[in-house]
Design an enzyme around this catalytic site. Structure first.
Site, PDB file in Angstrom:
ATOM      1  N   LYS A   1      34.495  -9.287 -22.104  1.00 43.25           N
ATOM      2  CA  LYS A   1      33.905 -10.697 -22.371  1.00 43.25           C
ATOM      3  C   LYS A   1      33.105 -10.960 -21.181  1.00 43.25           C
ATOM      4  O   LYS A   1      31.953 -11.629 -21.157  1.00 43.25           O
ATOM      5  CB  LYS A   1      34.993 -11.630 -22.681  1.00 43.25           C
ATOM      6  CG  LYS A   1      34.840 -13.196 -22.433  1.00 43.25           C
ATOM      7  CD  LYS A   1      35.778 -13.986 -22.823  1.00 43.25           C
ATOM      8  CE  LYS A   1      35.718 -15.481 -22.407  1.00 43.25           C
ATOM      9  NZ  LYS A   1      36.064 -15.747 -21.005  1.00 43.25           N
ATOM     10  N   ASN A   2      33.931 -11.261 -20.007  1.00 40.13           N
ATOM     11  CA  ASN A   2      33.198 -11.602 -18.731  1.00 40.13           C
ATOM     12  C   ASN A   2      32.112 -10.728 -18.172  1.00 40.13           C
ATOM     13  O   ASN A   2      31.724 -10.993 -17.002  1.00 40.13           O
ATOM     14  CB  ASN A   2      34.219 -12.102 -17.815  1.00 40.13           C
ATOM     15  CG  ASN A   2      35.158 -13.211 -18.238  1.00 40.13           C
ATOM     16  OD1 ASN A   2      34.532 -13.944 -19.306  1.00 40.13           O
ATOM     17  ND2 ASN A   2      36.177 -13.644 -17.742  1.00 40.13           N
ATOM     18  N   CYS A  53      37.046 -23.210 -21.688  1.00 38.25           N
ATOM     19  CA  CYS A  53      38.447 -23.651 -21.772  1.00 38.25           C
ATOM     20  C   CYS A  53      38.624 -24.903 -20.565  1.00 38.25           C
ATOM     21  O   CYS A  53      38.009 -25.022 -19.476  1.00 38.25           O
ATOM     22  CB  CYS A  53      39.189 -22.544 -21.203  1.00 38.25           C
ATOM     23  SG  CYS A  53      39.493 -21.133 -22.180  1.00 38.25           S
ATOM     24  N   ARG A 113      35.308 -28.363 -15.143  1.00 39.26           N
ATOM     25  CA  ARG A 113      35.142 -27.260 -14.113  1.00 39.26           C
ATOM     26  C   ARG A 113      33.937 -27.639 -13.340  1.00 39.26           C
ATOM     27  O   ARG A 113      32.834 -27.449 -13.773  1.00 39.26           O
ATOM     28  CB  ARG A 113      35.259 -25.735 -14.881  1.00 39.26           C
ATOM     29  CG  ARG A 113      36.646 -25.750 -15.579  1.00 39.26           C
ATOM     30  CD  ARG A 113      36.571 -24.614 -16.350  1.00 39.26           C
ATOM     31  NE  ARG A 113      36.535 -23.152 -15.950  1.00 39.26           N
ATOM     32  CZ  ARG A 113      36.169 -22.114 -16.575  1.00 39.26           C
ATOM     33  NH1 ARG A 113      36.480 -22.447 -18.182  1.00 39.26           N
ATOM     34  NH2 ARG A 113      36.044 -21.233 -16.253  1.00 39.26           N
ATOM     35  N   ASP A 121      43.783 -14.909 -15.323  1.00 35.88           N
ATOM     36  CA  ASP A 121      43.495 -14.479 -16.872  1.00 35.88           C
ATOM     37  C   ASP A 121      44.791 -14.008 -17.270  1.00 35.88           C
ATOM     38  O   ASP A 121      44.970 -13.866 -18.609  1.00 35.88           O
ATOM     39  CB  ASP A 121      42.269 -13.917 -17.254  1.00 35.88           C
ATOM     40  CG  ASP A 121      41.072 -14.986 -16.695  1.00 35.88           C
ATOM     41  OD1 ASP A 121      41.198 -15.867 -16.432  1.00 35.88           O
ATOM     42  OD2 ASP A 121      40.028 -14.236 -16.635  1.00 35.88           O
ATOM     43  N   ARG A 147      37.154 -16.600 -29.218  1.00 38.25           N
ATOM     44  CA  ARG A 147      36.183 -16.669 -28.359  1.00 38.25           C
ATOM     45  C   ARG A 147      36.046 -15.451 -27.525  1.00 38.25           C
ATOM     46  O   ARG A 147      35.159 -15.097 -26.735  1.00 38.25           O
ATOM     47  CB  ARG A 147      36.493 -17.820 -27.213  1.00 38.25           C
ATOM     48  CG  ARG A 147      36.068 -19.107 -27.784  1.00 38.25           C
ATOM     49  CD  ARG A 147      36.095 -20.408 -26.774  1.00 38.25           C
ATOM     50  NE  ARG A 147      35.582 -19.650 -25.562  1.00 38.25           N
ATOM     51  CZ  ARG A 147      36.144 -20.011 -24.374  1.00 38.25           C
ATOM     52  NH1 ARG A 147      37.336 -20.502 -24.275  1.00 38.25           N
ATOM     53  NH2 ARG A 147      35.610 -19.385 -23.106  1.00 38.25           N
TER      54      ARG A 147
HETATM   55  N1  EPU Z   1      34.952 -23.753  -8.379  1.00 38.80           N
HETATM   56  C1  EPU Z   1      34.495 -24.772  -7.528  1.00 38.80           C
HETATM   57  N2  EPU Z   1      32.997 -25.013  -7.653  1.00 38.80           N
HETATM   58  C2  EPU Z   1      32.153 -24.210  -8.457  1.00 38.80           C
HETATM   59  C3  EPU Z   1      32.657 -23.217  -9.211  1.00 38.80           C
HETATM   60  C4  EPU Z   1      34.092 -22.971  -9.268  1.00 38.80           C
HETATM   61  O1  EPU Z   1      35.205 -25.512  -7.198  1.00 38.80           O
HETATM   62  O2  EPU Z   1      31.032 -24.448  -8.172  1.00 38.80           O
HETATM   63  C5  EPU Z   1      36.575 -23.467  -8.361  1.00 38.80           C
HETATM   64  C6  EPU Z   1      36.950 -23.453  -9.690  1.00 38.80           C
HETATM   65  O3  EPU Z   1      37.347 -24.806 -10.169  1.00 38.80           O
HETATM   66  C7  EPU Z   1      38.230 -22.397  -9.594  1.00 38.80           C
HETATM   67  C8  EPU Z   1      37.724 -21.315  -8.716  1.00 38.80           C
HETATM   68  O4  EPU Z   1      36.600 -22.044  -8.042  1.00 38.80           O
HETATM   69  O5  EPU Z   1      39.244 -23.191  -8.971  1.00 38.80           O
HETATM   70  C9  EPU Z   1      37.458 -20.272  -9.176  1.00 38.80           C
HETATM   71  O6  EPU Z   1      36.639 -20.224 -10.497  1.00 38.80           O
HETATM   72  P1  EPU Z   1      35.369 -19.284 -10.590  1.00 38.80           P
HETATM   73  O7  EPU Z   1      34.095 -20.087 -10.607  1.00 38.80           O
HETATM   74  O8  EPU Z   1      35.829 -18.041  -9.906  1.00 38.80           O
HETATM   75  O9  EPU Z   1      35.837 -19.331 -12.187  1.00 38.80           O
HETATM   76  P2  EPU Z   1      34.412 -18.893 -13.248  1.00 38.80           P
HETATM   77  O10 EPU Z   1      33.563 -18.092 -12.543  1.00 38.80           O
HETATM   78  O11 EPU Z   1      34.008 -20.068 -13.871  1.00 38.80           O
HETATM   79  C10 EPU Z   1      35.528 -16.665 -14.339  1.00 38.80           C
HETATM   80  C11 EPU Z   1      35.851 -16.385 -15.638  1.00 38.80           C
HETATM   81  C12 EPU Z   1      37.089 -16.970 -15.931  1.00 38.80           C
HETATM   82  C13 EPU Z   1      38.374 -16.771 -14.759  1.00 38.80           C
HETATM   83  C14 EPU Z   1      37.688 -16.929 -13.583  1.00 38.80           C
HETATM   84  C15 EPU Z   1      38.541 -16.219 -12.510  1.00 38.80           C
HETATM   85  C16 EPU Z   1      33.769 -16.167 -16.683  1.00 38.80           C
HETATM   86  C17 EPU Z   1      33.131 -16.676 -17.872  1.00 38.80           C
HETATM   87  N3  EPU Z   1      34.861 -17.009 -16.621  1.00 38.80           N
HETATM   88  O12 EPU Z   1      35.261 -18.092 -14.252  1.00 38.80           O
HETATM   89  O13 EPU Z   1      37.612 -16.415 -17.214  1.00 38.80           O
HETATM   90  O14 EPU Z   1      39.424 -17.423 -15.017  1.00 38.80           O
HETATM   91  O15 EPU Z   1      36.293 -16.560 -13.272  1.00 38.80           O
HETATM   92  O16 EPU Z   1      38.939 -15.055 -12.325  1.00 38.80           O
HETATM   93  O17 EPU Z   1      33.500 -14.939 -16.149  1.00 38.80           O
HETATM   94  C18 EPU Z   1      38.812 -16.325 -19.001  1.00 38.80           C
HETATM   95  O18 EPU Z   1      38.393 -15.417 -19.609  1.00 38.80           O
HETATM   96  O19 EPU Z   1      39.729 -17.063 -19.761  1.00 38.80           O
HETATM   97  C19 EPU Z   1      38.345 -17.048 -17.907  1.00 38.80           C
HETATM   98  C20 EPU Z   1      38.729 -18.527 -17.911  1.00 38.80           C
END
Ligand code: EPU
Length: 419
Positions: free
Chosen positions: A22-23, A116, A123, A306, A399
């Protein structure tokens, strides 16, 4: 709203195949924006987040054709620089369309992304905005939309103060078409990032260091079409491995990469789960006794946030107490309330830590899936519980897990989907 009715305690065994990640899938679709040429994608998971990425692509004017797990997509002409709020609000990965549009059109308008509800308030996207600014973009916010513009993007040095997966991917993608060299530091190191960099390099980009904390991108003038195979979903792999540990019969997980869940398998060795692996499969054998083992979620290759919720469920069946420490997201442990309603013995120490003491028999309940990973955990819990479990809001599970009910039914699960 669809729901699942699960009759628990059926023995589960057999073979289950892992779908494409998915990611990675949503990111590959957005990366296709960088070229006017055709991009051919294989092993595409048919999940709701991918359908939303295609809705957004269509809104932007892409041509695409797909059958089963194959997709051919082409952004020859892009009809708007604005992301539709209704579609973008439905999935977090909509943020991945921003960088490629900025790089290709020099301008993009977008609402705050959805997905989510697991992180701080909504987020955050501050790291993305800082990165685009460092590349020379101007940022304005008006009427609920961010507006980014840049006559040309310039290579920069950017240090992530928080490790971010989509942040790393977004800046890496955007920098491929910037003037000069970009160095990203303290990057996320997920396998999906390596696979995305390989795809971009095949398109003509010049990226090195993906999969390490420092990624260097030398900007190029243009990118061409390519063909890409989505790597197996490591979170599905880990989820099914945990299901195997909970189930009564042997379970073989095929079309996966065991290397991508090394930490879970190392923990399985400590807690007594019997398994064997080949290059692309894992077989989990019946386990008599599971020992407790505490975990702390961490960026890859650490314990994935995850997989935290299914692992928490596994600990309800362990003989003793384990601490689960969620360090990535603020709200990702709140689902334990549902496990408690099913009879689990879980004490919440603070929003980031719980103590789970097992083994406890779980009882079927009426539950609502709050997010994707909690949702699949409710399903796994229903499968091992006594009696009937009803789970509402299963769009959240659709999803990220393709056709999950049929695939579990093939293992012996008793699940009915009610539309
Ligand atoms: N964060 C910030 N500022 C930002 C971006 C992120 O403070 O601008 C913080 C977030 O709040 C969090 C941390 O950084 O505390 C890590 O978040 P990250 O940005 O790595 O998460 P993401 O890229 O939004 C992806 C996956 C998530 C997975 C996380 C961690 C996608 C679309 N989503 O999210 O997947 O949990 O990396 O591995 O790639 C899931 O598949 O269920 C899912 C939520």
């Amino acid at each position: 709203m669809s729901k699942f009715i699960i009759k628990g305690n059926s023995p589960l065994s057999g073979i289950i195949e892992v779908k494409g990640a998915k990611n990675m899938a949503t990111k590959v679709i957005s990366a296709a924006i960088l070229t006017k040429d055709l991009v051919k994608i294989k092993n595409l998971p048919r999940i709701e987040d991918v359908e939303r990425a295609l809705d957004l692509s269509q809104y932007l004017g892409a041509d695409f054709a797909s059958s089963k797990d194959k997709l051919e997509i082409q952004f020859e002409n892009i009809s708007t620089n604005q992301l539709d709020a209704d579609i973008a609000n439905k999935f977090r990965a909509s943020i991945m369309f921003v960088g490629p549009l900025l790089a290709r059109l020099g301008e993009v308008r977008f609402p705050h992304p959805g997905g989510c509800v697991i992180g701080a308030a909504t987020r955050p996207i501050d790291l993305f905005l800082e990165g685009y600014k460092a590349m020379g973009a101007t940022i304005k916010v008006s009427k609920g939309y961010y507006h980014l513009s840049a006559t040309h993007l310039t290579g920069c040095r950017y240090f992530f103060t928080t490790v971010s997966v989509t942040g790393t991917e977004s800046l890496m993608i955007t920098a491929t078409l910037a003037n000069g060299t970009t160095t990203l530091e303290n990057c996320a190191m997920e396998p999906e990032i390596i696979a995305l960099a390989e795809m971009l390099n095949r398109m003509g980009a010049n990226i090195s260091g993906a999969g390490t904390p420092t990624i260097t991108i030398k900007g190029v003038k243009s990118l061409k079409g390519t063909q890409v195979d989505i790597i197996p979903d490591r979170i599905e792999t880990g989820t099914f491995a945990i299901l195997g540990a909970l189930a009564k019969g042997p379970l073989t997980i095929e079309k996966c990469n065991p290397e991508h869940i090394q930490i879970l398998l190392a923990i399985f060795c400590k807690i007594g789960v019997n398994f064997s692996t080949t290059k692309n499969s894992i077989t989990i054998k019946p386990t008599a006794k599971i020992l407790p083992y505490s975990i702390k979620t961490h960026e890859y290759p650490g314990f994935s946030t995850d997989l935290q919720s299914p692992y928490t469920l596994l600990m309800t069946q362990a003989e003793g107490s384990a601490i689960i420490h969620e360090t990535i997201y603020d709200r990702r442990l709140l689902f334990v309330d549902m496990l408690s309603q099913m009879g689990a013995n879980i004490i919440m120490c603070d929003p980031h830590r719980v103590v789970v003491t097992g083994p406890t028999r779980l009882r079927g309940r009426k539950l609502t899936s709050p997010d994707l990973r909690a949702g699949i955990t409710m399903i796994l819990a229903g499968l091992i519980a006594d009696g009937q479990t009803e789970i509402d809001n299963i769009y959240q599970v659709d999803r990220g897990y393709e056709d999950i009910d049929s695939r579990l039914i093939a293992l012996g699960a008793k699940i009915t989907r009610i539309q």
